[in-house]
Design a protein around this motif. Sequence first.
Motif, PDB file in Angstrom:
ATOM      1  N   LEU A   1      -4.080   2.660  -3.176  1.00 22.67           N
ATOM      2  CA  LEU A   1      -2.673   2.439  -2.844  1.00 22.67           C
ATOM      3  C   LEU A   1      -2.472   2.374  -1.341  1.00 22.67           C
ATOM      4  N   THR A   2      -1.558   1.499  -0.929  1.00 22.21           N
ATOM      5  CA  THR A   2      -1.067   1.460   0.445  1.00 22.21           C
ATOM      6  C   THR A   2       0.409   1.816   0.399  1.00 22.21           C
ATOM      7  N   PHE A   3       0.814   2.792   1.186  1.00 25.28           N
ATOM      8  CA  PHE A   3       2.220   3.199   1.192  1.00 25.28           C
ATOM      9  C   PHE A   3       3.056   2.128   1.890  1.00 25.28           C
ATOM     10  N   SER A   4       4.177   1.789   1.287  1.00 28.89           N
ATOM     11  CA  SER A   4       5.054   0.745   1.808  1.00 28.89           C
ATOM     12  C   SER A   4       6.321   1.366   2.400  1.00 28.89           C
ATOM     13  N   ARG A   5       6.450   1.293   3.700  1.00 25.47           N
ATOM     14  CA  ARG A   5       7.598   1.887   4.385  1.00 25.47           C
ATOM     15  C   ARG A   5       8.869   1.088   4.106  1.00 25.47           C
ATOM     16  N   SER A   6       9.986   1.793   3.878  1.00 26.42           N
ATOM     17  CA  SER A   6      11.298   1.166   3.744  1.00 26.42           C
ATOM     18  C   SER A   6      12.233   1.760   4.785  1.00 26.42           C
ATOM     19  N   GLU A   7      13.459   1.272   4.798  1.00 31.88           N
ATOM     20  CA  GLU A   7      14.433   1.808   5.756  1.00 31.88           C
ATOM     21  C   GLU A   7      14.795   3.256   5.456  1.00 31.88           C
ATOM     22  N   ASN A   8      14.428   3.726   4.268  1.00 32.31           N
ATOM     23  CA  ASN A   8      14.707   5.118   3.893  1.00 32.31           C
ATOM     24  C   ASN A   8      13.543   6.058   4.214  1.00 32.31           C
ATOM     25  N   THR A   9      12.435   5.509   4.687  1.00 31.86           N
ATOM     26  CA  THR A   9      11.260   6.321   4.998  1.00 31.86           C
ATOM     27  C   THR A   9      11.408   6.963   6.373  1.00 31.86           C
ATOM     28  N   THR A  10      11.102   8.229   6.465  1.00 29.94           N
ATOM     29  CA  THR A  10      11.154   8.908   7.761  1.00 29.94           C
ATOM     30  C   THR A  10       9.830   8.738   8.497  1.00 29.94           C
ATOM     31  N   ASP A  11       9.884   8.894   9.824  1.00 28.95           N
ATOM     32  CA  ASP A  11       8.652   8.841  10.604  1.00 28.95           C
ATOM     33  C   ASP A  11       7.705   9.961  10.182  1.00 28.95           C
TER      34      ASP A  11
ATOM     35  N   GLU B   1       7.265  11.121   7.195  1.00 27.04           N
ATOM     36  CA  GLU B   1       6.554  10.695   5.987  1.00 27.04           C
ATOM     37  C   GLU B   1       5.447   9.706   6.330  1.00 27.04           C
ATOM     38  N   VAL B   2       5.734   8.794   7.258  1.00 25.12           N
ATOM     39  CA  VAL B   2       4.714   7.833   7.688  1.00 25.12           C
ATOM     40  C   VAL B   2       3.516   8.567   8.276  1.00 25.12           C
ATOM     41  N   LEU B   3       3.769   9.515   9.158  1.00 23.58           N
ATOM     42  CA  LEU B   3       2.684  10.251   9.800  1.00 23.58           C
ATOM     43  C   LEU B   3       1.925  11.113   8.793  1.00 23.58           C
ATOM     44  N   GLU B   4       2.648  11.668   7.811  1.00 22.43           N
ATOM     45  CA  GLU B   4       1.977  12.439   6.771  1.00 22.43           C
ATOM     46  C   GLU B   4       0.995  11.562   6.008  1.00 22.43           C
ATOM     47  N   MET B   5       1.446  10.358   5.617  1.00 20.01           N
ATOM     48  CA  MET B   5       0.575   9.444   4.887  1.00 20.01           C
ATOM     49  C   MET B   5      -0.675   9.112   5.703  1.00 20.01           C
ATOM     50  N   LEU B   6      -0.481   8.814   6.973  1.00 20.08           N
ATOM     51  CA  LEU B   6      -1.610   8.454   7.838  1.00 20.08           C
ATOM     52  C   LEU B   6      -2.581   9.617   7.986  1.00 20.08           C
TER      53      LEU B   6
ATOM     54  N   VAL C   1      -4.436   3.702   9.188  1.00 19.36           N
ATOM     55  CA  VAL C   1      -3.882   2.710  10.108  1.00 19.36           C
ATOM     56  C   VAL C   1      -2.576   2.137   9.564  1.00 19.36           C
ATOM     57  N   ILE C   2      -1.819   1.529  10.471  1.00 18.40           N
ATOM     58  CA  ILE C   2      -0.611   0.805  10.095  1.00 18.40           C
ATOM     59  C   ILE C   2      -1.002  -0.614   9.719  1.00 18.40           C
TER      60      ILE C   2
END
Length: 284
Positions: A202-212, A214-219, A261-262
């Motif tokens: 799976l690759t996490f897909s960021r939306s406008e509701n995603t917090t930074d 959460e992004v950093l946690e995924m990475l 990575v992003i």
Amino acid sequence: MENAQAVVDARFSTSEQLRKYAAWQVKRPLFTKQDASAKLSHKVEGFEAAILNMSPAQSADDIAPRFTDEGIRILETLCAFSSLGCRMACLANSGRQVFESTMLAKLGRTMLWQDRTTRRFFLRKLQREIDNLRKRCQKKGIQPAVRLNGLTDELWEAKTTIIQDNPDVQFYDYTKWVSRCRQMSIGWIVPGKIAWPKNYHLTFSRSENTTDAEVLEMLDLGVNVAVPFATTDKTLPATWLNREVINADKHDLRFLDKRGVICGLKVKQSKVNQLAADQGDASV
């Protein structure tokens, strides 16, 4: 969505006629082959991929309403974390996806999957098509890859065993489920009881509701994050949130990317997609 509704209204006068169309859909393939998919158009040597495109979010139930025997409306979404931005920028509303035949095919597949009386048939048909893909790849000496959520975000690992039953096939998807990505990172759906399929990426897909955060946690968990970038010169930044950005437009096989990575995606410059990008949505 409005285009799909217009097509349905023009072709079918009753819901029963529409459901008869869905029954006819059993004769057509569930998969879109690599050569016929814009998402899979950039081939990777050593792999052949197939993609399953169904009607996203709850668009199928909006177009063809379902009711219980008591007359209660049934609503089922195939994208639990669908946001305004992702619905506006969804690839279901662009390219070949807006052709009448394509929209009706997606709707037919979705109706076969959602209806409990036809789901078993749907899964048998899906397995046959995976078997056919495997045979083609064996003859060519290459690896089969399958993306089940071409336009949706279904929990295939929980609702079926189709992934677990085909350990030699690489499955992959984008998702907006934070919990699924956490499960993949630890290797368990239910800790100590149900393992995460090793052949499902799976690759996490960021939306406008995603917090930074959460992004950093995924990475930090080793889960890559897809992020759209609307740039005037059509180039991607080297970093975002101080993390490396790779060009995810080169191919669709995200399981080949290095971890943490992003996955940068250049947004197509239509008015709808531009607005969604401005809201920070990852349109994959």
